[in-house]
Design a protein around this motif. Sequence first.
Motif, short mmCIF file in Angstrom:
data_model
loop_
_atom_site.label_atom_id
_atom_site.label_comp_id
_atom_site.label_asym_id
_atom_site.label_seq_id
_atom_site.Cartn_x
_atom_site.Cartn_y
_atom_site.Cartn_z
N HIS A 1 25.18 -12.08 -17.88
CA HIS A 1 25.35 -11.86 -19.33
C HIS A 1 24.42 -10.75 -19.81
O HIS A 1 24.81 -9.89 -20.58
CB HIS A 1 25.07 -13.15 -20.10
CG HIS A 1 25.40 -13.02 -21.55
ND1 HIS A 1 26.69 -13.13 -22.04
CD2 HIS A 1 24.63 -12.72 -22.63
CE1 HIS A 1 26.70 -12.92 -23.33
NE2 HIS A 1 25.46 -12.66 -23.73
N LEU A 2 23.19 -10.76 -19.31
CA LEU A 2 22.24 -9.70 -19.72
C LEU A 2 22.61 -8.37 -19.08
O LEU A 2 22.53 -7.32 -19.73
CB LEU A 2 20.81 -10.10 -19.33
CG LEU A 2 19.99 -10.77 -20.44
CD1 LEU A 2 20.64 -12.01 -21.00
CD2 LEU A 2 18.57 -11.09 -19.97
N ILE A 3 22.97 -8.41 -17.81
CA ILE A 3 23.33 -7.18 -17.08
C ILE A 3 24.76 -7.35 -16.58
O ILE A 3 25.00 -7.72 -15.42
CB ILE A 3 22.37 -6.94 -15.88
CG1 ILE A 3 20.90 -7.09 -16.28
CG2 ILE A 3 22.64 -5.57 -15.24
CD1 ILE A 3 20.39 -6.04 -17.26
N PRO A 4 25.75 -7.05 -17.43
CA PRO A 4 27.14 -7.22 -17.02
C PRO A 4 27.61 -6.07 -16.12
O PRO A 4 27.00 -4.98 -16.13
CB PRO A 4 27.89 -7.19 -18.35
CG PRO A 4 27.03 -6.36 -19.25
CD PRO A 4 25.60 -6.58 -18.82
N ALA A 5 28.64 -6.33 -15.35
CA ALA A 5 29.26 -5.23 -14.60
C ALA A 5 29.97 -4.32 -15.60
O ALA A 5 30.65 -4.79 -16.50
CB ALA A 5 30.26 -5.80 -13.60
N GLN B 1 26.95 -15.67 -25.61
CA GLN B 1 26.13 -14.75 -26.41
C GLN B 1 25.37 -15.52 -27.49
O GLN B 1 24.19 -15.26 -27.74
CB GLN B 1 27.03 -13.67 -27.04
CG GLN B 1 26.35 -12.77 -28.06
CD GLN B 1 25.27 -11.86 -27.46
OE1 GLN B 1 25.13 -11.75 -26.24
NE2 GLN B 1 24.47 -11.23 -28.32
N VAL C 1 22.45 -17.32 -25.84
CA VAL C 1 21.38 -16.40 -25.42
C VAL C 1 20.65 -15.85 -26.64
O VAL C 1 19.42 -15.76 -26.67
CB VAL C 1 21.94 -15.26 -24.54
CG1 VAL C 1 20.86 -14.23 -24.24
CG2 VAL C 1 22.51 -15.81 -23.24
N GLN C 2 21.43 -15.52 -27.67
CA GLN C 2 20.82 -15.01 -28.90
C GLN C 2 19.87 -16.06 -29.50
O GLN C 2 18.74 -15.75 -29.89
CB GLN C 2 21.93 -14.68 -29.91
CG GLN C 2 21.47 -13.92 -31.14
CD GLN C 2 21.10 -12.49 -30.82
OE1 GLN C 2 21.76 -11.84 -30.00
NE2 GLN C 2 20.03 -11.98 -31.42
N TYR D 1 13.70 -13.12 -19.57
CA TYR D 1 14.07 -11.75 -19.92
C TYR D 1 13.21 -10.75 -19.14
O TYR D 1 13.72 -9.79 -18.54
CB TYR D 1 13.90 -11.54 -21.42
CG TYR D 1 14.32 -10.16 -21.90
CD1 TYR D 1 15.65 -9.89 -22.18
CD2 TYR D 1 13.39 -9.13 -22.04
CE1 TYR D 1 16.05 -8.63 -22.61
CE2 TYR D 1 13.79 -7.87 -22.46
CZ TYR D 1 15.12 -7.62 -22.75
OH TYR D 1 15.50 -6.37 -23.16
#
Lengths: 589, 226
Positions: free
Chosen positions: B56-60, B143, B146-147, B169
């Motif tokens: 989610h933080l580093i998506p493809a 999202q 995570v937010q 993070y």
Amino acid sequence: MTTKLKEVDVVIVGMGWTGGIMAKELSDAGLTVVGLERGAPRSDAGFSVPMIRDELRYAVRNELFMDVSRDTLTFRNKPAERALPMRRLGSFLPGEGVGGAGVHWNGQTYRLSPHDHALRSRVEGRYGKSFIPQDMQLADWPMSYAELEPYYDKFEYVAGISGKAGNIAGRIQEGGNPFEGPRAREYPNPPLKPSLASEMFTETTNKLGYHPFPRPAANMSRPYTNPDGIQLGECQYCGFCENFGCEANAKASPHITVIPAALRNKNFSLKPYAWVTRVNLAPDGKRATGVSYTSVLTGEEFEQPASLVILCAYGFGNVHLMLLSGIGKPYDPVSDTGTVGKGYCYQVATVVQAFFDDRNFNPFMGAGSLGVVIDDFNGDNFDHGPVGYIGGASIYSASLGGRPINQRAVPPGTPRWGTEWKKATARWYNHTLQMSVQGSNMASRYNYLDLDPTYRNAFGLPLMRMTYNFTDNDEKLSAHLTTVAHDIARAMGPTHLGPKTPRRAPYSIVPYQSTHNTGGAIAGHDPGKSALNRYLQSWDVPNVFVMGANAFPHNSGYNPTGAVGALTYWAADAIRTKYLKDPGPLLHT
Amino acid sequence: MVDIARRDVLTMAGAVGVGVAIPVSSAAAEAPPAAARSYQFFDLNEVAFIEAFVDHLIPADDLTPSGTELGISIYIDRQLAGAWGRGARMYLLGPWAAGTAQQGYQLPLPPADLYRCAIRAVEAHCAAVHGASFDRLQPAQRQQIVQALSEGRLPLQEVPAQAFFDMAYANVMEGLFADPIYGGNKNKQGWKLVGFPGVIAAHAENIEHFRGKPYPVEPLGIADLS
């Protein structure tokens, strides 16, 4: 069981810059000297490529810094709060091991201004006594700039500082700092090569009518042999300076300069892994008999008798040992009495970032002290009447590296993760210019160090407790000077300008700000108000001398190591030429 | 093609014993050798969480493969299994009190235990509110979680959301940008993303020749020179 060792002339606690200088100077004088260091040994073979280029190991997991699992301090913002332990490093990064913080420093090496050395007199003279806030403990330093000048000079030549003089014997020099105190001669090495950021900062600050000059650097701009015959290499601008050791021996550090120079003398011996727990005093409490230490390798305890004890740990360590050993009277802010722990100061530091679409900064090409600075807003180089605070800041552009875990920025408004974050990170990493405001900090009545009543270290001893907050004076300073820096960045015409975020209370021990922790055992003219006299000799136990930034009555807008080095040479000279002839108090009260 | 969640694959394998054929997707065929994808610290449920969190933080996308493919979840696993995760260089003695934000981390938990407790708590929240585990939420729901974590707003049993998010993070960023010897930053794609040249850093001449100009080089890591 404690093993009592053979008495020596001098025992030195801590083997960083100050311990190394003392070891060299006093063993040169023929004294038998033992240097005790709580951490590991280090030599010029200690660091090598590629392993040293490991940001995670050194700059994130803190390999070269003090290990807080064994000893830390507790912290609170004000006396009414309960202090809690600093469980991880954050705001500051004291060193550990032979060379101390001098191994992982950036190498910025300034002299304080003549104004700083006579702070209270100058402020009263120009603005009047009523200009000084009620709880501000403003003091003159007990030695003038002119008295210290030869010792600043000595340290700069030992450390091979690269820079440009601004004032040689009263004659202002083009390209140097016109505000600096007069110096006897030029720096030993020319300035480092400028980066693009350096050039832009120089051009803009010139246009604005300021006086930019290269930051004086302990990064060698060329191969250099110092007065002790120690050879240093040329800086490679690798961008792995702060938090790292230098594999090129191009950053002046104690473990490659003063310590090996001292070790040439057979009468100096260095003992790493030796953790000093106490300075032992004679029954009358007026004379030290030596120190007790524990080998952190074997757990064995030793007593090292000595005629002279010199505390050369990081400032926190020196103050801690004084408190643990009963040297001097602990400071009490309520009654405003006592001296040990008094005057703890920090740095009021902020950062301004500017983003330029069309400029490639190549931030990974850098050196610890590479950059350009203005002194127009430092010390008393401007009129403080209209701004209503005391102090100032060095304002500079730094090109010290582009290590991607810690040294990358994105414009305001960028999300913190996801594709948009990635795009912005990729877009701006090479296009960010960073400026810093390094603000001074004045001693204040309720900012101090003492022993914690609850928490203990691995040796069962009370941790030191820090009580510290930013003051109104700090907030005014930071608001004004962060605006000045922000305006300089704006004048460069960036695509995006980062936010203006001056420091405000409360101070937090979490984000890294500066490893310039000063005071706690300050030097002064009056034994009722200072722990040390002008030779950094304890007023209370005259065969104890205490080196380091703990002696500063205030923290200036400069990096402290230049003054730390100068004060140590000054004190060493006093020991050699005055104390040894007639051991006892160098000043009578 | 049926998208079989990694956890299901592993659960199936565990349920029916070693040696049974596991459905192999085309992505799995290109996956790194088993050892590099094997976890030392996280259990199966935690693996499902951390891979979804990292991705989610580093998506493809056009810029990089997903965080998991970059080795970031493996990086975090190795950190938690090692000395850092167990609390090396932390002062962990009591007594404990919450303290102020300015006093920093005050939990009695070393990082590995904080992860364990926090993942359990986030999953309990997801189950209670959404009726599904974190990895099976819709992207918009994820999202939201995570937010809320990042702002310390997610109500978690036992552990503060903010302390966990701040640590996780930071670890994701480390896994993206630390030297590949630690298991993340696979093929130096984190470094390529920004243009960091890695460990070759003798720039005494470059700083003049390339002043203001692009410096395009293939980055090198510690293992390339060892």
